[in-house]
Design a protein around this motif. Structure first.
Motif, PDB file in Angstrom:
ATOM      1  N   GLN A  56      33.770  45.228  28.852  1.00 30.06           N
ATOM      2  CA  GLN A  56      33.370  44.529  30.069  1.00 30.06           C
ATOM      3  C   GLN A  56      34.599  44.495  30.854  1.00 30.06           C
ATOM      4  O   GLN A  56      34.246  43.929  32.201  1.00 30.06           O
ATOM      5  CB  GLN A  56      33.320  43.313  29.313  1.00 30.06           C
ATOM      6  CG  GLN A  56      31.396  43.520  28.297  1.00 30.06           C
ATOM      7  CD  GLN A  56      31.077  41.938  28.016  1.00 30.06           C
ATOM      8  OE1 GLN A  56      31.017  40.932  28.325  1.00 30.06           O
ATOM      9  NE2 GLN A  56      31.259  42.729  26.637  1.00 30.06           N
ATOM     10  N   VAL A  57      35.913  44.193  30.338  1.00 33.42           N
ATOM     11  CA  VAL A  57      37.672  44.037  31.076  1.00 33.42           C
ATOM     12  C   VAL A  57      37.187  45.296  32.728  1.00 33.42           C
ATOM     13  O   VAL A  57      37.222  44.553  33.271  1.00 33.42           O
ATOM     14  CB  VAL A  57      38.135  44.323  30.349  1.00 33.42           C
ATOM     15  CG1 VAL A  57      39.314  44.298  31.502  1.00 33.42           C
ATOM     16  CG2 VAL A  57      38.262  43.218  28.900  1.00 33.42           C
ATOM     17  N   ALA A  58      37.283  46.296  31.691  1.00 37.62           N
ATOM     18  CA  ALA A  58      36.962  47.540  32.886  1.00 37.62           C
ATOM     19  C   ALA A  58      35.902  46.942  33.939  1.00 37.62           C
ATOM     20  O   ALA A  58      36.347  47.699  35.249  1.00 37.62           O
ATOM     21  CB  ALA A  58      36.325  49.034  31.981  1.00 37.62           C
ATOM     22  N   LEU A  99      36.365  46.088  38.641  1.00 33.21           N
ATOM     23  CA  LEU A  99      35.424  46.545  39.311  1.00 33.21           C
ATOM     24  C   LEU A  99      34.925  45.296  40.661  1.00 33.21           C
ATOM     25  O   LEU A  99      34.662  46.127  41.131  1.00 33.21           O
ATOM     26  CB  LEU A  99      34.693  47.469  39.260  1.00 33.21           C
ATOM     27  CG  LEU A  99      34.948  48.635  38.207  1.00 33.21           C
ATOM     28  CD1 LEU A  99      33.219  49.368  37.951  1.00 33.21           C
ATOM     29  CD2 LEU A  99      35.226  49.830  38.923  1.00 33.21           C
ATOM     30  N   ARG A 100      34.918  44.567  40.369  1.00 33.85           N
ATOM     31  CA  ARG A 100      34.730  43.252  41.607  1.00 33.85           C
ATOM     32  C   ARG A 100      35.056  43.172  42.454  1.00 33.85           C
ATOM     33  O   ARG A 100      36.969  43.017  42.744  1.00 33.85           O
ATOM     34  CB  ARG A 100      34.532  41.915  40.428  1.00 33.85           C
ATOM     35  CG  ARG A 100      33.176  42.074  39.869  1.00 33.85           C
ATOM     36  CD  ARG A 100      33.537  40.204  39.177  1.00 33.85           C
ATOM     37  NE  ARG A 100      32.506  40.345  37.741  1.00 33.85           N
ATOM     38  CZ  ARG A 100      32.630  39.098  37.254  1.00 33.85           C
ATOM     39  NH1 ARG A 100      32.890  38.361  37.167  1.00 33.85           N
ATOM     40  NH2 ARG A 100      31.663  39.490  36.461  1.00 33.85           N
ATOM     41  N   PRO A 101      35.269  43.224  43.486  1.00 37.94           N
ATOM     42  CA  PRO A 101      36.324  42.970  44.885  1.00 37.94           C
ATOM     43  C   PRO A 101      37.118  41.495  44.453  1.00 37.94           C
ATOM     44  O   PRO A 101      36.286  40.838  44.005  1.00 37.94           O
ATOM     45  CB  PRO A 101      34.953  42.521  46.076  1.00 37.94           C
ATOM     46  CG  PRO A 101      33.830  41.929  45.196  1.00 37.94           C
ATOM     47  CD  PRO A 101      33.512  42.943  44.024  1.00 37.94           C
ATOM     48  N   GLY A 136      38.977  34.015  37.077  1.00 36.00           N
ATOM     49  CA  GLY A 136      39.485  35.966  36.980  1.00 36.00           C
ATOM     50  C   GLY A 136      39.816  35.734  35.191  1.00 36.00           C
ATOM     51  O   GLY A 136      39.957  36.587  34.423  1.00 36.00           O
ATOM     52  N   VAL A 137      40.923  35.135  35.040  1.00 34.82           N
ATOM     53  CA  VAL A 137      41.215  35.196  33.380  1.00 34.82           C
ATOM     54  C   VAL A 137      40.511  33.700  32.976  1.00 34.82           C
ATOM     55  O   VAL A 137      40.643  34.989  31.616  1.00 34.82           O
ATOM     56  CB  VAL A 137      43.112  33.794  33.913  1.00 34.82           C
ATOM     57  CG1 VAL A 137      43.848  33.586  32.329  1.00 34.82           C
ATOM     58  CG2 VAL A 137      43.680  34.640  35.018  1.00 34.82           C
ATOM     59  N   HIS A 191      43.098  44.363  36.300  1.00 36.74           N
ATOM     60  CA  HIS A 191      42.971  43.238  36.455  1.00 36.74           C
ATOM     61  C   HIS A 191      43.601  41.599  36.640  1.00 36.74           C
ATOM     62  O   HIS A 191      43.375  41.128  37.213  1.00 36.74           O
ATOM     63  CB  HIS A 191      41.812  43.436  36.227  1.00 36.74           C
ATOM     64  CG  HIS A 191      40.339  41.961  36.180  1.00 36.74           C
ATOM     65  ND1 HIS A 191      40.324  41.217  35.704  1.00 36.74           N
ATOM     66  CD2 HIS A 191      39.895  41.275  37.012  1.00 36.74           C
ATOM     67  CE1 HIS A 191      39.970  39.737  35.485  1.00 36.74           C
ATOM     68  NE2 HIS A 191      39.786  39.853  36.914  1.00 36.74           N
ATOM     69  N   LEU A 192      43.772  41.943  35.430  1.00 36.87           N
ATOM     70  CA  LEU A 192      45.171  40.978  34.639  1.00 36.87           C
ATOM     71  C   LEU A 192      46.562  40.347  35.435  1.00 36.87           C
ATOM     72  O   LEU A 192      46.520  39.342  36.298  1.00 36.87           O
ATOM     73  CB  LEU A 192      45.903  41.229  33.428  1.00 36.87           C
ATOM     74  CG  LEU A 192      45.582  39.457  32.777  1.00 36.87           C
ATOM     75  CD1 LEU A 192      44.861  38.185  32.894  1.00 36.87           C
ATOM     76  CD2 LEU A 192      46.000  39.841  31.077  1.00 36.87           C
TER      77      LEU A 192
END
Length: 227
Positions: free
Chosen positions: A73-75, A79-81, A95-96, A150-151
């Motif tokens: 799920q984290v990956a 991928l989200r813009p 996002g966090v 992402h983080l």
């Protein structure tokens, strides 16, 4: 023309991978032997060389199998813009929160399943995280990089005043508490006298989220009531 693998060949290969995960998790790379793994898989040890070109190849394939066994799920979040401009900070805060929720759900996905391979996979990944092997470092980073990026993007938007090293430390603190909890779940249950802990994962996830956001110093995450 290369021959296509038969069902029997695929089944043997699968058994070798699962036996390798169990054995490498128990004994590490150096302590595990090809013959031991093959015996556990009820296969000829020569097939390790045939399918994987040896012990190192089998170890890498075992790690690859763990990464690809189920959706991460984290990956998918990574991928989200990315939102730019006025909405970026609100998006980063969300996002966090989603990162912590997704990471916890990924870590705890096998919690209620009686699946020794799944548990061994968690143990093997914990071994690999603690002491990455040179041969597997590239594979490890390939799959972990989306988590980190992402983080880090979210943290950079929320705390632009911090250096890259400081942001990395923040990220390690967030992910570290989640990993420690999952890897210490057995002793947590003993301390609490509760073999089913945590019954409600959402409550625990909210605790980790609040704890992390307070540590980050994000005031809008905890709006104060107006007098």
């Amino acid at each position: 023309m290369n021959a296509q693998p038969t069902d029997a060949s695929f089944d043997t290969r699968q058994r070798l991978i699962e036996a390798a995960i169990l054995t490498f998790a128990e004994k590490g790379f150096d302590g595990a032997g090809i013959r031991e793994i093959a015996k556990r898989a009820n296969a000829n040890s020569a097939l390790v060389t045939y399918h994987f070109a040896g012990k190192e190849g089998l170890y890498l394939e075992a790690l690859r199998y763990i990464f690809n066994r189920k959706a991460c799920q984290v990956a998918q979040l990574a991928l989200r813009p990315r939102v730019e401009g006025p909405g970026a900070r609100e998006d980063a805060l969300q996002g966090v929160k989603e990162h912590i929720r997704a990471f916890m759900e990924d870590l705890m996905a096998c919690n209620r399943l009686i699946d020794p391979v799944e548990e061994a996979a968690m143990a093997l990944m914990a071994r690999e995280m603690q002491a990455p092997r040179p041969a597997s470092s590239a594979l490890l980073m390939e799959h972990i990089r989306p988590h980190v990026e992402h983080l880090m993007h979210c943290l950079r938007v929320l705390r632009p005043d911090l250096s890259t090293d400081e942001l990395l430390n923040m990220g390690l603190s967030i992910q570290g508490q989640l990993l420690y909890f999952r890897n210490s779940l057995g002793i947590s249950r003993l301390i609490r006298g509760n073999p089913d802990y945590p019954e409600d994962l959402s409550v625990l996830t909210q605790h980790f989220t609040d704890f992390s956001l307070r540590g980050l110093g994000i005031p809008e995450a905890f709006p104060q009531p107006r007098n």
